[in-house]
Design a protein around this motif. Structure first.
Motif, PDB file in Angstrom:
ATOM      1  N   ASP A   1       0.847  -1.197   0.000  1.00 19.63           N
ATOM      2  CA  ASP A   1       0.000   0.000   0.000  1.00 19.63           C
ATOM      3  C   ASP A   1       0.882   1.247   0.000  1.00 19.63           C
ATOM      4  N   THR A   2       1.369   1.619  -1.182  1.00 14.18           N
ATOM      5  CA  THR A   2       2.225   2.792  -1.286  1.00 14.18           C
ATOM      6  C   THR A   2       2.181   3.368  -2.693  1.00 14.18           C
ATOM      7  N   ALA A   3       2.079   4.688  -2.764  1.00 12.60           N
ATOM      8  CA  ALA A   3       2.129   5.372  -4.063  1.00 12.60           C
ATOM      9  C   ALA A   3       3.517   5.322  -4.669  1.00 12.60           C
ATOM     10  N   THR A   4       4.524   4.937  -3.895  1.00  8.69           N
ATOM     11  CA  THR A   4       5.864   4.815  -4.472  1.00  8.69           C
ATOM     12  C   THR A   4       5.983   3.594  -5.376  1.00  8.69           C
ATOM     13  N   ARG A   5       4.902   2.833  -5.520  1.00 10.70           N
ATOM     14  CA  ARG A   5       4.913   1.768  -6.525  1.00 10.70           C
ATOM     15  C   ARG A   5       5.142   2.351  -7.916  1.00 10.70           C
ATOM     16  N   GLY A   6       4.807   3.615  -8.104  1.00  8.52           N
ATOM     17  CA  GLY A   6       5.131   4.256  -9.372  1.00  8.52           C
ATOM     18  C   GLY A   6       6.623   4.308  -9.594  1.00  8.52           C
ATOM     19  N   LEU A   7       7.368   4.734  -8.568  1.00  6.22           N
ATOM     20  CA  LEU A   7       8.826   4.778  -8.658  1.00  6.22           C
ATOM     21  C   LEU A   7       9.408   3.381  -8.828  1.00  6.22           C
ATOM     22  N   ILE A   8       8.863   2.429  -8.101  1.00  5.79           N
ATOM     23  CA  ILE A   8       9.417   1.075  -8.098  1.00  5.79           C
ATOM     24  C   ILE A   8       9.186   0.383  -9.435  1.00  5.79           C
TER      25      ILE A   8
ATOM     26  N   SER B   1       0.116   3.188   3.486  1.00  2.00           N
ATOM     27  CA  SER B   1       0.555   2.875   4.840  1.00  2.00           C
ATOM     28  C   SER B   1       1.792   1.993   4.897  1.00  2.00           C
ATOM     29  N   ALA B   2       2.363   1.649   3.763  1.00  2.00           N
ATOM     30  CA  ALA B   2       3.450   0.662   3.743  1.00  2.00           C
ATOM     31  C   ALA B   2       4.676   1.102   4.533  1.00  2.00           C
ATOM     32  N   PHE B   3       4.914   2.406   4.624  1.00  2.00           N
ATOM     33  CA  PHE B   3       6.086   2.899   5.345  1.00  2.00           C
ATOM     34  C   PHE B   3       5.717   3.541   6.676  1.00  2.00           C
ATOM     35  N   GLY B   4       4.493   3.274   7.159  1.00  2.00           N
ATOM     36  CA  GLY B   4       4.050   3.831   8.426  1.00  2.00           C
ATOM     37  C   GLY B   4       3.456   5.216   8.264  1.00  2.00           C
ATOM     38  N   GLY B   5       2.878   5.726   9.348  1.00  2.00           N
ATOM     39  CA  GLY B   5       2.292   7.055   9.305  1.00  2.00           C
ATOM     40  C   GLY B   5       0.904   7.040   8.695  1.00  2.00           C
ATOM     41  N   PRO B   6       0.289   8.214   8.545  1.00  3.93           N
ATOM     42  CA  PRO B   6      -1.069   8.292   8.003  1.00  3.93           C
ATOM     43  C   PRO B   6      -1.126   7.826   6.551  1.00  3.93           C
ATOM     44  N   ARG B   7      -2.215   7.185   6.210  1.00  2.30           N
ATOM     45  CA  ARG B   7      -2.356   6.636   4.857  1.00  2.30           C
ATOM     46  C   ARG B   7      -2.807   7.687   3.848  1.00  2.30           C
ATOM     47  N   LEU B   8      -3.722   8.572   4.267  1.00  2.00           N
ATOM     48  CA  LEU B   8      -4.322   9.512   3.322  1.00  2.00           C
ATOM     49  C   LEU B   8      -3.472  10.765   3.186  1.00  2.00           C
ATOM     50  N   LEU B   9      -2.347  10.574   2.522  1.00  2.00           N
ATOM     51  CA  LEU B   9      -1.441  11.673   2.219  1.00  2.00           C
ATOM     52  C   LEU B   9      -1.339  11.841   0.710  1.00  2.00           C
ATOM     53  N   ALA B  10      -1.048  13.062   0.301  1.00  3.06           N
ATOM     54  CA  ALA B  10      -0.651  13.349  -1.081  1.00  3.06           C
ATOM     55  C   ALA B  10       0.759  13.914  -1.000  1.00  3.06           C
ATOM     56  N   ARG B  11       1.725  13.223  -1.606  1.00  4.99           N
ATOM     57  CA  ARG B  11       3.123  13.663  -1.552  1.00  4.99           C
ATOM     58  C   ARG B  11       3.695  13.762  -2.960  1.00  4.99           C
ATOM     59  N   ALA B  12       4.551  14.746  -3.144  1.00  2.67           N
ATOM     60  CA  ALA B  12       5.120  14.983  -4.467  1.00  2.67           C
ATOM     61  C   ALA B  12       5.866  13.765  -4.998  1.00  2.67           C
ATOM     62  N   ASP B  13       6.509  12.996  -4.114  1.00  3.17           N
ATOM     63  CA  ASP B  13       7.271  11.839  -4.570  1.00  3.17           C
ATOM     64  C   ASP B  13       6.384  10.624  -4.856  1.00  3.17           C
TER      65      ASP B  13
END
Length: 339
Positions: free
Chosen positions: A98-105, A144-156
């Protein structure tokens, strides 16, 4: 230099150093492969070149796979190709994370690959990200894969995600980008991370700080990917806002005398090449190659995290990848929109 000229290695500013620089960086890939022994490199000490590694790759695993594919394409060697295949296959554990960094990966880890299994892996990841898309928020949450709140929007969480999502749902990909631009470039509360709370809506977060070097770079790259993949040609104002830097930026604009971040400049150079701004890209690459690239192919003076003091003047695996990709674009080894 026009966009069409960006494929020759007699580009303005780097007339003869493009190929030697690329070869140096890709030679470093072979050295790194021997050092990390099947693990994923994250950042390396500036003095010794010794890597800090991770077993599963974290959010940077795709960049290591991408570097291995660049080397394999450059050498045509079977050993290099097999190493790239093995590394890409190991990214599969992140498909359902569960991470938007799957785009990077998954975008940068598979875009240069040419095997049927890598195409299947990319498709699985794209559909998993599409399933995570939140229609109410208009984006794929940070997760939530890296901890912290899940509902974030981050530039990365935007670069890589845009082209990956676009392979299965161009509308979701464009929405993901536009919602992040709307939040991160808010004139009244500019920031690179936003938290969604019910009730109340979006609120800016302090981490990363407003002066974070990679905020602009990541979003500029995502815009460049969107212009190519989903035809978002109306984003030129965003390009002007995000592409203001003409040199390697400080890791935090609030500390202009502090450490630099060469990885942000390398990301920006790739984005500029994708957008057809070859002169500006070459100027950045000229500075990176002649000031920050060691004789043994290490892009130094990258800053992983200034706030925590983590790897603030180091070689970073994504910095190496984007430098190599930009140089490979100039030599014609890859096209600007392959990854």
């Amino acid at each position: 230099m026009s966009g069409s000229q960006a494929h020759g290695d007699n580009a303005v500013g780097l007339p003869r150093s493009v190929r030697p620089a690329l070869e140096s960086v890709l030679d470093r890939v072979a050295v790194t492969r021997g050092q990390v022994a099947g693990r994923f490199p994250l950042f390396a000490e500036p003095g010794t070149g010794r890597w800090t590694t991770t077993g599963r790759g974290s959010w940077t695993g795709g960049f290591w796979a991408g570097l291995l594919w660049l080397r394999a394409r450059h050498t045509g060697d079977t050993v290099d190709r097999e190493a790239a295949v093995r590394c890409t296959d190991r990214l599969a554990d992140w498909v359902d994370a569960d991470t938007a960094t799957r785009g990077l990966i998954f975008w940068y880890g598979t875009a240069l690959a040419d095997t049927p299994q890598s195409a299947v892996l990319r498709d699985r990841a794209a559909h998993a990200c599409r399933d995570a898309y939140d229609g109410e928020l208009g984006l794929v949450p940070w997760g939530s894969a890296f901890g912290g709140p899940r509902l974030l929007a981050r530039a990365d969480g935007v670069p890589g995600m845009v082209p990956l999502l676009a392979t299965v749902d161009a509308q979701a990909a464009e929405s993901h980008l536009r919602r992040h631009l709307e939040l991160c470039l808010d004139k009244d509360a500019m920031g690179w991370s936003w938290r969604y709370e019910r009730p109340g809506g979006w609120a800016p977060c302090d981490d990363p700080p407003p002066g974070w070097s990679r905020g602009r770079a990541w979003l500029l790259l995502a815009v460049a990917e969107a212009v190519d993949r989903v035809g978002a040609d109306d984003l030129q104002d965003s390009v002007r806002d995000l592409a203001a830097a003409h040199a390697v930026p400080p890791a935090d604009e609030a500390h202009p005398e502090g450490p630099l971040d060469t990885s942000a400049a390398a990301i920006t150079a790739v984005a500029l090449l994708k957008l057809g701004h070859g002169d500006r890209a070459v100027a950045l690459l000229d500075e990176l190659v002649h000031t920050h690239l060691s004789d043994d192919g290490r892009l130094l003076n990258g800053c992983y995290d200034l706030t925590s003091g983590t790897a603030i003047r180091h070689e970073l695996i994504w910095g190496d990848f984007f430098l190599a990709y930009a140089l490979a674009t100039l030599t014609g080894l890859v096209g600007p929109h392959e990854a």
